[in-house]
Design a protein around this motif. Structure first.
Motif, PDB file in Angstrom:
ATOM      1  N   GLY A  19     -10.636 -98.423  73.159  1.00 26.55           N
ATOM      2  CA  GLY A  19     -11.550 -98.529  71.800  1.00 26.55           C
ATOM      3  C   GLY A  19     -12.001 -97.097  71.682  1.00 26.55           C
ATOM      4  N   PHE A  20     -12.845 -97.025  70.578  1.00 29.90           N
ATOM      5  CA  PHE A  20     -13.479 -95.695  70.565  1.00 29.90           C
ATOM      6  C   PHE A  20     -15.126 -95.722  70.426  1.00 29.90           C
ATOM      7  N   CYS A  21     -15.743 -94.620  70.583  1.00 31.19           N
ATOM      8  CA  CYS A  21     -17.054 -94.767  70.493  1.00 31.19           C
ATOM      9  C   CYS A  21     -17.563 -93.999  69.426  1.00 31.19           C
ATOM     10  N   VAL A  22     -18.555 -94.576  68.802  1.00 28.65           N
ATOM     11  CA  VAL A  22     -18.961 -94.108  67.316  1.00 28.65           C
ATOM     12  C   VAL A  22     -20.629 -93.805  67.477  1.00 28.65           C
TER      13      VAL A  22
ATOM     14  N   LYS B 286     -12.350-103.847  68.020  1.00 32.50           N
ATOM     15  CA  LYS B 286     -11.244-104.474  67.285  1.00 32.50           C
ATOM     16  C   LYS B 286     -11.780-104.455  65.831  1.00 32.50           C
ATOM     17  N   VAL B 287     -10.984-104.287  64.947  1.00 35.82           N
ATOM     18  CA  VAL B 287     -11.356-104.236  63.364  1.00 35.82           C
ATOM     19  C   VAL B 287     -10.255-104.757  62.493  1.00 35.82           C
TER      20      VAL B 287
ATOM     21  N   ALA C  12      -5.103 -98.982  67.449  1.00 36.55           N
ATOM     22  CA  ALA C  12      -4.090 -98.908  66.388  1.00 36.55           C
ATOM     23  C   ALA C  12      -4.653 -98.462  65.018  1.00 36.55           C
ATOM     24  N   TYR C  13      -5.807 -98.838  64.903  1.00 35.26           N
ATOM     25  CA  TYR C  13      -6.555 -98.388  63.740  1.00 35.26           C
ATOM     26  C   TYR C  13      -6.390 -96.845  63.545  1.00 35.26           C
TER      27      TYR C  13
END
Length: 311
Positions: free
Chosen positions: A270-273, A284-285, A297-298
């Motif tokens: 995933g990614f860190c925000v 997951k979104v 993928a997003y």
């Protein structure tokens, strides 16, 4: 010869209540009747669906009558309950107010999913998580005319850090089942404890709009909101992007970033925000009208990377 247990009229609706009914049945209490909400239309096809309590009663207590009144205010309902001569009326997430005529029939014991007097009202589990509580539980209380204001009989406690509302609903249903069996067996020896009104907090029914969040909020607040409001209504940004899986980056808590919503790093998971304070990891979104996708993928679809803003 064992002492005959008093009969019980049970009132409840969701899975939490069904677990309590099961505990009473397995402890060999006599269930005189079950009251639950009327069947409700569910889903796009609006299929008429019974409550979890009704499903359990039909499958495991076939001889027990099931009542599904629209309201308990009808005098005939109180008369019907009185005829059953219950020793106790046990209530768990029933979803209807008990009028005085019913409260007067027998001791009415409610299994409320918080440590009263905190979180009186409709959403005690979610509200405890939203407030960042480290511990919650169930209170067995004698019902009166007020909303969760009655004298307390006994408690069951559990830690709630890192647990979701769904996990707590499940766990507290089991704890409440054990608690009511203990309370009923020991009822004559219990000394009811009055609630201190000044310590009371109240919680409202959860609405879909409660799921709206912004990365300007603290990471811990976003994480608590995610735990409390998943699966329904879920948490989502103003753009409608729904966050289906999220982790709190504890090592970042208290850290201030220049911009909230900035992608700090990306990996396979995933990614860190960055948030108003601290950071979270998005795994997951789901965009409005689209299927759920992994965070990577997003990002690929939106052509976003480190340094870009998620909105």
């Amino acid at each position: 010869m064992s002492e005959k247990k008093p009969s019980i009229v049970f009132m409840g609706t969701p899975e939490y209540a069904a677990k309590i009914l099961r505990a009473l049945a397995e402890a060999k209490f006599e269930i005189a009747a079950v009251f639950t909400q009327p069947d409700k239309p569910v889903g796009r096809k609006q299929i008429l669906t019974p409550s979890e309590v009704k499903i359990y009663a039909q499958q495991h207590l076939p001889a027990v009558p099931i009542f599904q009144p629209v309201s308990l205010k009808d005098e005939a309902i109180a008369a019907q309950i009185k005829e059953l001569k219950p020793g106790f009326i046990v209530v768990a997430a029933y979803g209807k107010i008990l009028p005085q005529a019913v409260l007067d029939i027998a001791p009415c014991i409610n299994l409320h999913a918080s440590i009263l007097p905190k979180y009186r009202g409709a959403s005690p589990i979610q509200s405890a998580i939203l407030a960042g509580e480290k511990q919650t539980g169930v209170t067995a209380m004698l019902m009166d005319a007020g909303l969760d204001t009655g004298d307390m009989l006994d408690f069951a406690y559990t830690p709630c850090e890192d647990k979701t509302a769904a996990q707590l609903f499940d766990e507290l249903g089991d704890l409440a089942g054990e608690l009511i069996v203990r309370v009923l067996r020991n009822f004559a020896n219990l000394k009811p404890l009055k609630q201190v009104g000044a310590q009371a907090t109240h919680c409202k029914k959860i609405a879909k709009s409660d799921g709206l969040f912004s990365f300007d909020e603290k990471a811990e607040q976003i994480y608590n909101k995610f735990r409390a409001l998943t699966p329904w209504p879920g948490i989502y940004l103003a753009s409608g992007l729904k966050i289906l899986e999220l982790e709190l980056l504890r090592e970042s808590c208290g850290r201030k970033f220049e911009r909230a919503g900035e992608i700090l790093s990306v990996d396979k998971l995933g990614f860190c925000v960055s948030c108003g304070e601290g950071a979270v990891k998005i795994i997951k979104v789901q965009e409005p009208g689209k299927n759920p996708v992994d965070a990577s993928a997003y990002l690929n679809g939106k052509r976003l990377g480190v340094g870009d803003i998620v909105s």
